[in-house]
Design an enzyme around this catalytic site. Structure first.
Site, PDB file in Angstrom:
ATOM      1  N   GLY A  45       0.640  -1.375  -0.011  1.00  0.00           N
ATOM      2  CA  GLY A  45      -0.049  -0.126   0.137  1.00  0.00           C
ATOM      3  C   GLY A  45       0.805   1.369  -0.198  1.00  0.00           C
ATOM      4  N   GLU A  99       4.203   4.233   6.189  1.00  0.00           N
ATOM      5  CA  GLU A  99       2.782   3.501   6.107  1.00  0.00           C
ATOM      6  C   GLU A  99       1.810   4.559   5.369  1.00  0.00           C
ATOM      7  OE1 GLU A  99       1.468   0.781   5.892  1.00  0.00           O
ATOM      8  OE2 GLU A  99       1.380  -0.054   8.205  1.00  0.00           O
ATOM      9  N   ASP A 100       1.083   3.635   4.412  1.00  0.00           N
ATOM     10  CA  ASP A 100      -0.104   4.341   3.693  1.00  0.00           C
ATOM     11  C   ASP A 100      -1.272   4.635   4.795  1.00  0.00           C
ATOM     12  OD1 ASP A 100      -0.763   1.514   4.379  1.00  0.00           O
ATOM     13  OD2 ASP A 100      -1.616   1.151   2.380  1.00  0.00           O
ATOM     14  N   ASP A 103      -4.984   2.279  10.878  1.00  0.00           N
ATOM     15  CA  ASP A 103      -6.218   2.136  11.141  1.00  0.00           C
ATOM     16  C   ASP A 103      -6.479   1.370  12.568  1.00  0.00           C
ATOM     17  OD1 ASP A 103      -5.842  -0.387  10.255  1.00  0.00           O
ATOM     18  OD2 ASP A 103      -7.375   0.133   8.556  1.00  0.00           O
ATOM     19  N   LYS A 131      -6.780   6.852  10.728  1.00  0.00           N
ATOM     20  CA  LYS A 131      -8.264   6.562  11.297  1.00  0.00           C
ATOM     21  C   LYS A 131      -8.451   6.524  12.967  1.00  0.00           C
ATOM     22  CE  LYS A 131      -9.973   3.602   7.521  1.00  0.00           C
ATOM     23  NZ  LYS A 131     -10.247   2.177   7.038  1.00  0.00           N
ATOM     24  N   PHE A 152     -13.747   2.576   4.686  1.00  0.00           N
ATOM     25  CA  PHE A 152     -12.887   1.932   3.826  1.00  0.00           C
ATOM     26  C   PHE A 152     -12.444   2.733   2.842  1.00  0.00           C
ATOM     27  CE2 PHE A 152     -11.516  -1.076   0.216  1.00  0.00           C
ATOM     28  CZ  PHE A 152     -10.472  -1.568   0.999  1.00  0.00           C
ATOM     29  N   VAL A 153     -11.028   2.928   2.365  1.00  0.00           N
ATOM     30  CA  VAL A 153     -10.398   3.529   1.507  1.00  0.00           C
ATOM     31  C   VAL A 153      -9.697   3.030   0.311  1.00  0.00           C
ATOM     32  CG1 VAL A 153     -10.615   5.935   2.749  1.00  0.00           C
ATOM     33  CG2 VAL A 153      -8.638   4.554   2.939  1.00  0.00           C
ATOM     34  N   ASP A 159      -5.833  -0.487  -1.773  1.00  0.00           N
ATOM     35  CA  ASP A 159      -6.412  -1.447  -2.616  1.00  0.00           C
ATOM     36  C   ASP A 159      -7.369  -1.971  -2.010  1.00  0.00           C
ATOM     37  OD1 ASP A 159      -5.816  -5.077  -2.506  1.00  0.00           O
ATOM     38  OD2 ASP A 159      -4.897  -3.401  -1.007  1.00  0.00           O
TER      39      ASP A 159
END
Length: 175
Positions: A45, A99-100, A103, A131, A152-153, A159
């Site tokens: 990610g 990190e992307d 959460d 998040k 959710f993104v 992805d």
């Protein structure tokens, strides 16, 4: 936008993302001047974020990549599975984990434990997205791009079942 069987709408456009990535890189350049940090990008990610961030990091530094996974479809499994591990010696190094998204905090917590046992001098996190509502394991994110709702993104490297990573914008799932 439709990806597989789900519909998404724009949450963050590329211009917003680019501006924030440059600001994060400037802060890192300032804080790590003369320290030669090792960036550790978490794949898959974070690949776009890492590439764009590193274009603006002007201090002497290195980058490496590891691959971990804790997601299945649109949900976190709660288990962190290391797929491809770290090859570099991190003893007495200043680490910056790229990190992307943070959460639940499970993946980062797992990595922090591992890296601390290997003797890193310092470990900081640069995360494009956070998040706060989803946190199960609290971690300190020194360099945070955006705080987003617990939705959710996808896009800009993130992805949905392997699809959608190739978009410039970040999209949120329409319920």
């Amino acid at each position: 936008m439709k990806i597989k069987d789900k519909h998404f709408k724009v949450l963050l456009d590329y211009e917003q993302i680019s501006k924030r990535v440059m600001e994060l890189a400037a802060a890192i350049n300032h804080d790590y001047e003369g320290k030669n940090p090792l960036f550790i990008a978490i794949m898959n990610g974070a690949f776009m974020f890492a590439a764009d961030l590193m274009k603006h990091v002007h201090i002497p530094s290195e980058i490496t990549f590891i691959k971990v996974n804790s997601y299945q479809a649109t949900k976190s499994t709660g288990n962190v599975k290391e797929l491809i591990g770290l090859q570099e010696n991190i003893f007495k190094r200043n680490l910056i984990i790229i990190e992307d998204i943070v959460d639940t905090g499970n993946t980062i917590s797992h990595l922090l434990e591992d890296f601390n046992t290997l003797g890193a001098d310092s470990i900081e996190i640069v995360a494009l997205l956070h998040k706060p509502e989803a946190v199960k394991k609290k971690v300190a994110i020194k360099y945070q791009g955006f705080s987003i709702p617990n939705k959710f993104v996808v896009g800009y490297g993130l992805d949905y079942d392997g699809y959608g990573r190739n978009t410039r914008d970040i999209f949120e799932l329409l319920e």
